[in-house]
Design a protein around this motif. Sequence first.
Motif, PDB file in Angstrom:
ATOM      1  N   LEU A 167      12.005 -16.145  40.866  1.00  0.00           N
ATOM      2  CA  LEU A 167      10.828 -15.167  40.416  1.00  0.00           C
ATOM      3  C   LEU A 167       9.545 -15.503  40.212  1.00  0.00           C
ATOM      4  CD1 LEU A 167      13.588 -12.725  38.558  1.00  0.00           C
ATOM      5  CD2 LEU A 167      12.860 -12.367  40.951  1.00  0.00           C
ATOM      6  N   TYR A 168       8.534 -14.612  40.185  1.00  0.00           N
ATOM      7  CA  TYR A 168       7.302 -15.041  39.590  1.00  0.00           C
ATOM      8  C   TYR A 168       6.575 -13.897  39.656  1.00  0.00           C
ATOM      9  CZ  TYR A 168       5.307 -13.799  44.034  1.00  0.00           C
ATOM     10  OH  TYR A 168       4.783 -13.303  45.271  1.00  0.00           O
ATOM     11  N   GLY A 169       5.566 -13.569  38.679  1.00  0.00           N
ATOM     12  CA  GLY A 169       4.818 -12.567  38.547  1.00  0.00           C
ATOM     13  C   GLY A 169       4.436 -12.336  36.758  1.00  0.00           C
ATOM     14  N   PRO A 170       3.814 -11.260  36.630  1.00  0.00           N
ATOM     15  CA  PRO A 170       3.374 -11.128  35.209  1.00  0.00           C
ATOM     16  C   PRO A 170       4.047 -11.468  33.940  1.00  0.00           C
ATOM     17  CG  PRO A 170       2.747  -9.062  36.261  1.00  0.00           C
ATOM     18  CD  PRO A 170       3.881  -9.899  37.434  1.00  0.00           C
ATOM     19  N   HIS A 171       4.037 -12.002  32.736  1.00  0.00           N
ATOM     20  CA  HIS A 171       4.611 -12.418  31.824  1.00  0.00           C
ATOM     21  C   HIS A 171       5.576 -13.513  32.095  1.00  0.00           C
ATOM     22  CE1 HIS A 171       3.053  -8.904  29.715  1.00  0.00           C
ATOM     23  NE2 HIS A 171       3.714  -8.336  30.713  1.00  0.00           N
ATOM     24  N   ASP A 172       5.240 -14.494  33.210  1.00  0.00           N
ATOM     25  CA  ASP A 172       5.949 -15.517  33.476  1.00  0.00           C
ATOM     26  C   ASP A 172       5.764 -16.595  32.409  1.00  0.00           C
ATOM     27  OD1 ASP A 172       7.531 -17.324  34.841  1.00  0.00           O
ATOM     28  OD2 ASP A 172       6.809 -17.253  36.664  1.00  0.00           O
ATOM     29  N   ASN A 173       6.660 -17.565  32.296  1.00  0.00           N
ATOM     30  CA  ASN A 173       6.379 -18.850  31.515  1.00  0.00           C
ATOM     31  C   ASN A 173       5.535 -20.130  32.031  1.00  0.00           C
ATOM     32  OD1 ASN A 173       6.639 -20.983  29.421  1.00  0.00           O
ATOM     33  ND2 ASN A 173       8.790 -21.277  30.019  1.00  0.00           N
ATOM     34  N   TYR A 174       4.463 -20.166  31.488  1.00  0.00           N
ATOM     35  CA  TYR A 174       3.678 -21.346  32.107  1.00  0.00           C
ATOM     36  C   TYR A 174       3.561 -22.648  31.438  1.00  0.00           C
ATOM     37  CZ  TYR A 174       1.676 -17.625  35.114  1.00  0.00           C
ATOM     38  OH  TYR A 174       1.725 -16.821  36.052  1.00  0.00           O
ATOM     39  N   ASP A 175       4.569 -22.633  30.657  1.00  0.00           N
ATOM     40  CA  ASP A 175       4.603 -24.001  29.810  1.00  0.00           C
ATOM     41  C   ASP A 175       5.254 -25.065  30.717  1.00  0.00           C
ATOM     42  OD1 ASP A 175       6.928 -25.760  28.155  1.00  0.00           O
ATOM     43  OD2 ASP A 175       5.266 -25.274  26.801  1.00  0.00           O
ATOM     44  N   ILE A 297       1.077 -14.529  44.900  1.00  0.00           N
ATOM     45  CA  ILE A 297       0.505 -15.734  44.089  1.00  0.00           C
ATOM     46  C   ILE A 297      -0.985 -15.391  43.838  1.00  0.00           C
ATOM     47  CG2 ILE A 297      -0.158 -17.935  44.362  1.00  0.00           C
ATOM     48  CD1 ILE A 297       2.444 -18.811  45.943  1.00  0.00           C
ATOM     49  N   ARG A 298      -1.768 -14.927  44.802  1.00  0.00           N
ATOM     50  CA  ARG A 298      -3.240 -14.514  44.405  1.00  0.00           C
ATOM     51  C   ARG A 298      -3.350 -13.673  43.197  1.00  0.00           C
ATOM     52  NH1 ARG A 298      -4.568 -12.132  48.786  1.00  0.00           N
ATOM     53  NH2 ARG A 298      -4.888 -13.875  50.043  1.00  0.00           N
ATOM     54  N   ALA A 299      -2.189 -12.512  43.018  1.00  0.00           N
ATOM     55  CA  ALA A 299      -2.460 -11.665  42.019  1.00  0.00           C
ATOM     56  C   ALA A 299      -1.897 -12.297  40.793  1.00  0.00           C
ATOM     57  CB  ALA A 299      -1.770 -10.374  42.441  1.00  0.00           C
ATOM     58  N   TYR A 301      -2.204 -15.327  39.928  1.00  0.00           N
ATOM     59  CA  TYR A 301      -3.207 -16.384  39.691  1.00  0.00           C
ATOM     60  C   TYR A 301      -4.358 -15.733  39.024  1.00  0.00           C
ATOM     61  CZ  TYR A 301      -6.869 -19.993  39.509  1.00  0.00           C
ATOM     62  OH  TYR A 301      -7.809 -20.755  38.934  1.00  0.00           O
ATOM     63  N   GLU A 302      -4.747 -14.466  39.578  1.00  0.00           N
ATOM     64  CA  GLU A 302      -5.970 -13.742  38.895  1.00  0.00           C
ATOM     65  C   GLU A 302      -5.558 -13.272  37.404  1.00  0.00           C
ATOM     66  OE1 GLU A 302      -6.641 -10.520  41.565  1.00  0.00           O
ATOM     67  OE2 GLU A 302      -7.787 -11.782  43.066  1.00  0.00           O
ATOM     68  N   ASP A 303      -4.249 -12.658  37.172  1.00  0.00           N
ATOM     69  CA  ASP A 303      -3.503 -12.603  36.158  1.00  0.00           C
ATOM     70  C   ASP A 303      -3.539 -13.664  35.044  1.00  0.00           C
ATOM     71  OD1 ASP A 303      -2.163 -10.386  34.217  1.00  0.00           O
ATOM     72  OD2 ASP A 303      -0.675 -11.976  34.457  1.00  0.00           O
ATOM     73  N   PHE A 304      -3.372 -14.897  35.529  1.00  0.00           N
ATOM     74  CA  PHE A 304      -3.291 -15.943  34.636  1.00  0.00           C
ATOM     75  C   PHE A 304      -4.632 -16.366  34.276  1.00  0.00           C
ATOM     76  CE2 PHE A 304      -3.738 -20.632  34.591  1.00  0.00           C
ATOM     77  CZ  PHE A 304      -2.943 -21.006  33.692  1.00  0.00           C
ATOM     78  N   VAL A 305      -5.670 -16.223  35.125  1.00  0.00           N
ATOM     79  CA  VAL A 305      -7.030 -16.874  34.481  1.00  0.00           C
ATOM     80  C   VAL A 305      -7.724 -15.814  33.492  1.00  0.00           C
ATOM     81  CG1 VAL A 305      -9.298 -16.773  35.475  1.00  0.00           C
ATOM     82  CG2 VAL A 305      -7.731 -18.035  36.873  1.00  0.00           C
ATOM     83  N   GLN A 306      -7.272 -14.599  33.870  1.00  0.00           N
ATOM     84  CA  GLN A 306      -7.876 -13.399  32.714  1.00  0.00           C
ATOM     85  C   GLN A 306      -7.032 -13.838  31.412  1.00  0.00           C
ATOM     86  OE1 GLN A 306      -6.723  -9.447  34.230  1.00  0.00           O
ATOM     87  NE2 GLN A 306      -8.563  -9.428  35.628  1.00  0.00           N
ATOM     88  N   HIS A 307      -5.850 -14.181  31.331  1.00  0.00           N
ATOM     89  CA  HIS A 307      -5.219 -14.514  30.028  1.00  0.00           C
ATOM     90  C   HIS A 307      -5.815 -15.645  29.318  1.00  0.00           C
ATOM     91  CE1 HIS A 307      -2.022 -11.295  31.084  1.00  0.00           C
ATOM     92  NE2 HIS A 307      -1.867 -11.341  29.953  1.00  0.00           N
ATOM     93  N   GLU A 308      -6.161 -17.073  30.429  1.00  0.00           N
ATOM     94  CA  GLU A 308      -6.871 -17.966  29.957  1.00  0.00           C
ATOM     95  C   GLU A 308      -7.942 -17.653  29.225  1.00  0.00           C
ATOM     96  OE1 GLU A 308      -5.437 -21.338  30.059  1.00  0.00           O
ATOM     97  OE2 GLU A 308      -3.784 -20.069  29.800  1.00  0.00           O
TER      98      GLU A 308
END
Length: 317
Positions: A167-175, A297-299, A301-308
Amino acid sequence: MEQNAKIYIAGHRGMVGSAIMRRLEKAGYHNFITRTSRELDLRDQAAVASFFAAEKPDYVILAAAKVGGINANNIYRAEFLYDNLMIQNNVIHQSHLQGVKKLLFLGSSCIYPKMAPQPLKEEALLTGELESTNEPYAIAKIAGIKMCDAYRSQYGSHFISAMPTNLYGPHDNYDLKNSHVLPALIRKFHEAKISGAPEVEVWGTGTPRREFLHVDDLADACFYLLLNFDEPGLVNIGTGEDLSIRELAELVQHTVGYQGAIRFNTDYPDGTPRKLMDVSKLAAKGWRYSIGLKEGIRAVYEDFVQHEQKNMSSVSA
């Protein structure tokens, strides 16, 4: 499910639990019971018994688990076995004692034997040896499936089991130490792009093939199963399509816009050679995924960048 039914989502703040809650809210359900792990330790038998006796949920979605990538699974073997067994034993047993109308138990595709024929059919369960790196987690999840079936056969409990693919998506673990392959690749390529690093290291040979499902699709499938599925055994949830880790890395590289090289570090284990789900059982029930991997993945990544960016601004503030 009745619109005003009390629904307990165990693990509601995780990637899977939060996605299921969003899907249920979209369908008009709002009577949720939730507890954080700090508020309720699901490994604590007495605490779980008190919680169920007080709240008496109508429906239970068991999305709480100790999870991690290949590295975490291999290092924390005792915790992955003990914690997951305790969580599911307590929740499933109390669901039985308190007369829960339906319980959905969520596992993982790692329950299947390492060398099971591809694509993985539900009937392949317990037909061979497990992949050693995630064996403790897999054994716990297999026990959960069998527990649901045992309560069904002995007491008539409407307990069902679903096994999602990766699975992948919002609230994933990026550690990077404990995450799964896709979020790890997203972080690696993003950081390499920002720092101007000449190459990105990817663990293993790049040859294993994996299947990926957006967590919003999983949530939609779970909602569908809660309404339409009530059988012993388990049902696979996936896309029925896979790609190599090399192809995945190149897709993430392209999505992130990283211009450097990819280097595969063969000192790290590959894990199972291939893990593709046979999703014909669920397809026959009438459900199919809708979010393609490229757009997903595009969605993400956009979410990841916003959080960063939010994290950076909060640190600088």
